[in-house]
Write an enzyme that holds these catalytic residues in place. Structure first.
Site, PDB file in Angstrom:
ATOM      1  N   ASP A  67      52.652  34.124  14.580  1.00  0.00           N
ATOM      2  CA  ASP A  67      53.795  34.558  15.376  1.00  0.00           C
ATOM      3  C   ASP A  67      53.634  34.195  16.851  1.00  0.00           C
ATOM      4  OD1 ASP A  67      51.687  36.314  15.821  1.00  0.00           O
ATOM      5  OD2 ASP A  67      52.689  38.060  15.009  1.00  0.00           O
ATOM      6  N   ASN A 136      52.251  50.450  12.490  1.00  0.00           N
ATOM      7  CA  ASN A 136      53.378  50.820  11.621  1.00  0.00           C
ATOM      8  C   ASN A 136      53.372  49.998  10.325  1.00  0.00           C
ATOM      9  OD1 ASN A 136      54.126  48.324  12.534  1.00  0.00           O
ATOM     10  ND2 ASN A 136      55.988  48.983  13.594  1.00  0.00           N
ATOM     11  N   HIS A 138      52.967  46.689  10.186  1.00  0.00           N
ATOM     12  CA  HIS A 138      53.493  45.327  10.287  1.00  0.00           C
ATOM     13  C   HIS A 138      52.384  44.284  10.104  1.00  0.00           C
ATOM     14  CE1 HIS A 138      53.103  45.191  15.000  1.00  0.00           C
ATOM     15  NE2 HIS A 138      52.155  44.436  14.484  1.00  0.00           N
ATOM     16  N   GLU A 143      58.286  43.777  11.124  1.00  0.00           N
ATOM     17  CA  GLU A 143      58.377  45.210  11.361  1.00  0.00           C
ATOM     18  C   GLU A 143      58.956  45.920  10.131  1.00  0.00           C
ATOM     19  OE1 GLU A 143      56.847  46.203  13.831  1.00  0.00           O
ATOM     20  OE2 GLU A 143      57.626  45.573  15.782  1.00  0.00           O
TER      21      GLU A 143
END
Ligand code: GLP
Length: 241
Positions: A67, A136, A138, A143
């Site tokens: 990313d 979280n 990810h 996400e």
């Protein structure tokens, strides 16, 4: 999933580097999927040391990163391009033209994400994908969502991710709000996946990832469906197992 328990962060870094080193030795022209964040830093240091000792040769290796923040230039010290260059690429003999990171400065997100997905395809896919884990759940910048994203795409970062990553920026306001990331589908196509997780603050989410339901609300839970996943986690990260 194969789970390898490490005693602490240093041990985790050695064990994760062992898996990557084995891949490079067995297939010198392999395609490595690489990750950023604090977790892989020790792993990259280990790989650099092994290269310096003459135990690893990256001259035929190709890499694709997961990313990149949208809008950051390569010379911005918070860009993932900059991170990879400074923490790994410049210290080993990988050819710069064999390294790939999404171009955060391309304003046309569809164009850039399509280009990046095609690069991965043209390389013949990823042999080994290294992943960290967001608080979280990810992976990359995928996400929690209503569905699993199939391909490289542009995401809006959640407040929790912005909050977790603000430590690297002057203030939370400086953290980019968007990023380009490989999709869950892109990641799942990798032949082998190595998930590295460290620290007590990741213990609950790691438990959810490994033992919880497979749901796009916990993106990494999809790894339960992959045929060849190695999880390397330290004792603190495994404290809720
Ligand atoms: C970022 C990256 C992820 C990484 C995550 C966890 O959001 N996009 O790829 O896994 O941070 O980072 P850390 O290892 O610093 O906890």
């Amino acid at each position: 999933m194969r789970i390898i328990q490490a005693s602490d962060y240093n041990d985790l870094s050695r064990k994760a580097a062992n898996v990557i080193a084995a891949q490079v030795i067995i297939k010198p022209d392999c395609v490595l999927g690489l990750a950023t964040g604090s977790t892989p830093l020790g792993t990259y240091k280990e790989l650099i040391e092994r290269y310096e000792r003459g135990d690893l040769d990256f001259s035929c290796v190709k890499s694709v990163n997961l990313d990149e923040y949208r809008g950051l230039t390569k010379d911005n010290d918070q860009s993932y391009y900059y991170f990879m260059h400074n923490n790994l690429f410049k210290h080993i003999n990988i050819h710069p033209e064999n390294t790939n990171v999404p171009d955060g400065t391309e304003p046309d997100s569809h164009k850039e994400c399509t280009r990046y997905e095609q690069i991965i395809q043209s390389l013949g896919g990823i042999d080994l994908q290294l992943l960290g884990l967001g608080h979280n759940g990810h992976i990359g910048f995928n996400e929690p969502d209503e569905s699993f994203a199939p391909v490289t795409h542009c995401v809006n970062l959640t407040e929790s991710t912005i909050d977790a990553n603000k430590r690297f920026f002057a203030s939370a306001g400086d953290v980019p709000r968007q990023a380009y990331t490989m999709g869950i589908g892109t990641i799942m196509k990798a032949s082998r996946i190595l998930l590295a997780v460290s620290g007590e603050d990741k213990a609950q989410i790691l438990k959810d990832v490994v033992f919880g339901p497979v749901t796009p609300q916990v993106p990494a839970s999809v790894l339960q469906l992959h045929k060849d996943v190695i999880v390397v986690a330290d004792e603190a990260a495994m404290s809720k197992f």
